[in-house]
Scaffold this active site. Structure first.
Site, PDB file in Angstrom:
ATOM      1  N   ASP A  89       0.841  -1.207   0.000  1.00 33.58           N
ATOM      2  CA  ASP A  89       0.000   0.000   0.000  1.00 33.58           C
ATOM      3  C   ASP A  89       0.871   1.249   0.000  1.00 33.58           C
ATOM      4  O   ASP A  89       1.828   1.360   0.761  1.00 33.58           O
ATOM      5  CB  ASP A  89      -0.950   0.046   1.204  1.00 33.58           C
ATOM      6  CG  ASP A  89      -2.213   0.847   0.896  1.00 33.58           C
ATOM      7  OD1 ASP A  89      -3.296   0.256   0.875  1.00 33.58           O
ATOM      8  OD2 ASP A  89      -2.097   2.067   0.640  1.00 33.58           O
TER       9      ASP A  89
ATOM     10  N   SER B 244       4.273   2.118  -5.394  1.00 35.40           N
ATOM     11  CA  SER B 244       3.041   2.394  -6.121  1.00 35.40           C
ATOM     12  C   SER B 244       2.853   1.379  -7.237  1.00 35.40           C
ATOM     13  O   SER B 244       3.804   1.032  -7.945  1.00 35.40           O
ATOM     14  CB  SER B 244       3.095   3.801  -6.733  1.00 35.40           C
ATOM     15  OG  SER B 244       1.990   3.983  -7.591  1.00 35.40           O
ATOM     16  N   VAL B 245       1.621   0.934  -7.420  1.00 32.41           N
ATOM     17  CA  VAL B 245       1.312   0.031  -8.539  1.00 32.41           C
ATOM     18  C   VAL B 245       1.346   0.767  -9.882  1.00 32.41           C
ATOM     19  O   VAL B 245       1.387   0.130 -10.935  1.00 32.41           O
ATOM     20  CB  VAL B 245      -0.090  -0.616  -8.375  1.00 32.41           C
ATOM     21  CG1 VAL B 245      -0.186  -1.424  -7.101  1.00 32.41           C
ATOM     22  CG2 VAL B 245      -1.209   0.419  -8.446  1.00 32.41           C
TER      23      VAL B 245
ATOM     24  N   ASN C  88      -5.928  -4.919  -6.273  1.00 30.12           N
ATOM     25  CA  ASN C  88      -7.013  -4.272  -5.526  1.00 30.12           C
ATOM     26  C   ASN C  88      -6.820  -2.762  -5.373  1.00 30.12           C
ATOM     27  O   ASN C  88      -7.782  -2.034  -5.177  1.00 30.12           O
ATOM     28  CB  ASN C  88      -7.097  -4.942  -4.142  1.00 30.12           C
ATOM     29  CG  ASN C  88      -7.929  -4.156  -3.160  1.00 30.12           C
ATOM     30  OD1 ASN C  88      -9.154  -4.238  -3.165  1.00 30.12           O
ATOM     31  ND2 ASN C  88      -7.278  -3.356  -2.322  1.00 30.12           N
TER      32      ASN C  88
ATOM     33  N   SER D 153     -15.507  -3.296 -11.428  1.00 35.45           N
ATOM     34  CA  SER D 153     -16.565  -2.562 -10.727  1.00 35.45           C
ATOM     35  C   SER D 153     -17.813  -2.469 -11.595  1.00 35.45           C
ATOM     36  O   SER D 153     -17.728  -2.356 -12.824  1.00 35.45           O
ATOM     37  CB  SER D 153     -16.085  -1.142 -10.419  1.00 35.45           C
ATOM     38  OG  SER D 153     -17.175  -0.345 -10.032  1.00 35.45           O
TER      39      SER D 153
ATOM     40  N   TYR E 211     -12.823   6.201 -14.086  1.00 35.22           N
ATOM     41  CA  TYR E 211     -12.852   4.988 -13.262  1.00 35.22           C
ATOM     42  C   TYR E 211     -13.565   3.843 -13.995  1.00 35.22           C
ATOM     43  O   TYR E 211     -13.094   2.703 -14.027  1.00 35.22           O
ATOM     44  CB  TYR E 211     -13.553   5.343 -11.953  1.00 35.22           C
ATOM     45  CG  TYR E 211     -13.693   4.257 -10.939  1.00 35.22           C
ATOM     46  CD1 TYR E 211     -12.639   3.946 -10.076  1.00 35.22           C
ATOM     47  CD2 TYR E 211     -14.893   3.552 -10.785  1.00 35.22           C
ATOM     48  CE1 TYR E 211     -12.782   2.963  -9.100  1.00 35.22           C
ATOM     49  CE2 TYR E 211     -15.042   2.576  -9.809  1.00 35.22           C
ATOM     50  CZ  TYR E 211     -13.989   2.281  -8.976  1.00 35.22           C
ATOM     51  OH  TYR E 211     -14.135   1.318  -8.012  1.00 35.22           O
TER      52      TYR E 211
ATOM     53  N   LYS F 177     -12.065   0.273 -15.001  1.00 36.94           N
ATOM     54  CA  LYS F 177     -12.619  -0.948 -14.413  1.00 36.94           C
ATOM     55  C   LYS F 177     -13.144  -1.907 -15.484  1.00 36.94           C
ATOM     56  O   LYS F 177     -13.082  -3.125 -15.316  1.00 36.94           O
ATOM     57  CB  LYS F 177     -13.717  -0.597 -13.413  1.00 36.94           C
ATOM     58  CG  LYS F 177     -13.189   0.043 -12.124  1.00 36.94           C
ATOM     59  CD  LYS F 177     -12.123  -0.824 -11.457  1.00 36.94           C
ATOM     60  CE  LYS F 177     -11.966  -0.552  -9.974  1.00 36.94           C
ATOM     61  NZ  LYS F 177     -10.825  -1.298  -9.389  1.00 36.94           N
TER      62      LYS F 177
ATOM     63  N   ALA G 242     -18.771  -2.548  -1.101  1.00 40.26           N
ATOM     64  CA  ALA G 242     -18.437  -2.697   0.314  1.00 40.26           C
ATOM     65  C   ALA G 242     -18.307  -1.326   0.956  1.00 40.26           C
ATOM     66  O   ALA G 242     -17.924  -0.349   0.309  1.00 40.26           O
ATOM     67  CB  ALA G 242     -17.122  -3.470   0.454  1.00 40.26           C
ATOM     68  N   ALA G 243     -18.602  -1.302   2.242  1.00 40.52           N
ATOM     69  CA  ALA G 243     -18.480  -0.056   2.996  1.00 40.52           C
ATOM     70  C   ALA G 243     -17.007   0.177   3.356  1.00 40.52           C
ATOM     71  O   ALA G 243     -16.463  -0.497   4.222  1.00 40.52           O
ATOM     72  CB  ALA G 243     -19.321  -0.150   4.263  1.00 40.52           C
TER      73      ALA G 243
ATOM     74  N   ARG H  70     -13.764   3.546   3.064  1.00 42.04           N
ATOM     75  CA  ARG H  70     -13.671   5.015   2.996  1.00 42.04           C
ATOM     76  C   ARG H  70     -14.059   5.518   1.599  1.00 42.04           C
ATOM     77  O   ARG H  70     -14.484   6.642   1.425  1.00 42.04           O
ATOM     78  CB  ARG H  70     -12.250   5.462   3.372  1.00 42.04           C
ATOM     79  CG  ARG H  70     -11.198   5.023   2.372  1.00 42.04           C
ATOM     80  CD  ARG H  70      -9.814   5.501   2.727  1.00 42.04           C
ATOM     81  NE  ARG H  70      -8.921   5.260   1.605  1.00 42.04           N
ATOM     82  CZ  ARG H  70      -7.686   5.727   1.500  1.00 42.04           C
ATOM     83  NH1 ARG H  70      -7.183   6.465   2.472  1.00 42.04           N
ATOM     84  NH2 ARG H  70      -6.956   5.470   0.441  1.00 42.04           N
TER      85      ARG H  70
END
Ligand code: NAI
Length: 302
Positions: free
Chosen positions: A39, A74-75, A101, A153, A166, A170, A198-199, A201
């Protein structure tokens, strides 16, 4: 039913310092995997960085008796991707599983989106998955075994206002999943994708009352299954949220071979071209499949 374990397996989870990635890392580590917790530790929009996000998750896993190592690259660059995979090799000596991810959000209506919003989101999600997957995939190919789980997504597969950057990235991940599944099939490599809700941030302002029902840890069992040696599928995309799982697929209507291939004829036949009743659609599983469907349709009229 015997427990699906990962003893002896090494997993890289990108963006695992929080949210879904952290949950995947904990789930795989709890089941015996050695986990590289990657990360960059930035904000939701990708700004900033901090080593602490990955380090905290490594501490959590270690405290639970699991095995993990941190990585802060970083990816979003080819060098970063190589360094992440090298990090897993340095820490654990091999790579069996990659969960792509890591992600950021830079939402805006398309007409207001600036270049940096487009570039940063494509860089992290789409190029990021390519840049980490490629060195991992090469190792998997050599060893004749691998599992890759991509994070797509609903935004890209079904559409969502304000997410041109985005959604495009995706949807690209679904394409990457299909291609790598085909390329890796002969080498023991299975590649699937999830489209989660999913919940975290990332979604805290948009889920409303659904938030209580869609915890990140309700997504991770599917990731664990797709990452396991006994996973029986490849090239699939699954919607997953709160314990509900469904397959998402790309279908094609039966189609029409036009007598006269003109814009006017297309206008006249559009409803027939578009029709999607149960009997009249195809599920091509590759470009080759789709080409065969086209060839058959054309041969039937010649
Ligand atoms: P999150 O913001 O909690 O997690 C994303 C993680 O990726 C963060 O820890 C962040 O520091 C890390 N990251 C960002 N850029 C990075 C980079 N360049 N290199 C390495 N790490 C980086 O958000 P969440 O919700 O856990 O998202 C995880 C994935 O799931 C993302 O790909 C997201 O797009 C996807 N997703 C999430 C949905 C949801 O409902 N939460 C819905 C659909 C997809």
């Amino acid at each position: 039913m015997s427990e699906l374990r990962f003893d002896g397996r090494v997993a890289i989870i990108t963006g695992a310092g929080g949210g879904l990635g952290r949950s995947h890392a904990l789930e795989l580590a709890r089941r015996g995997a050695q986990v590289l917790v990657n990360d960059l530790g930035g904000a939701v929009d990708g700004s900033g960085s901090s080593m602490s996000a990955a380090d905290r998750v490594v501490d959590e896993i270690t405290a639970l008796g699991g095995i993990a190592a941190p990585n802060h690259d970083s990816v979003a660059t080819a060098d970063g991707g190589k360094a992440i995979v090298q990090g897993a090799l340095d820490a654990f000596g091999r790579v069996d599983i990659l969960v792509n991810n890591a992600g950021i959000l830079r939402d805006k209506a398309f007409h207001k989106m600036d270049d940096a919003m487009i570039e940063s989101v494509i860089d992290v999600h789409l190029k990021g998955a390519l840049f980490v997957s490629q060195p991992a995939y090469r190792l998997m190919r050599e060893q004749g075994y691998g599992r890759i789980v991509n994070t797509s997504s609903a935004s890209g597969l079904f559409g969502n206002f304000g997410q041109a950057n985005y959604g495009a990235a995706k949807a690209g991940l679904a394409g990457l999943t299909r291609v790598l599944a085909l390329e890796g099939a002969g080498r023991g490599i299975k590649v699937n994708a999830i489209a989660p809700i999913a919940a975290t941030r990332m979604t805290e302002e948009i889920l409303g009352t659904l938030a209580d029902k869609v915890s990140p840890d309700s997504v991770s069992p599917l990731v664990a299954y797709l990452a396991h040696e006994e996973c029986s599928v490849s090239g699939r995309v699954y919607s997953v949220a709160g314990g509900r799982i469904a397959r998402i697929f790309v279908a094609e209507t039966h189609g029409v071979v036009l007598g006269k291939n003109t814009p006017e004829e297309i206008q006249a036949k559009l409803s027939l071209i578009d029709v999607m009743d149960g009997e009249r659609y195809h599920l091509p599983l590759s470009l080759e499949d789709e080409t065969a469907i086209i060839a058959k349709a054309l041969s039937e009229v010649s």
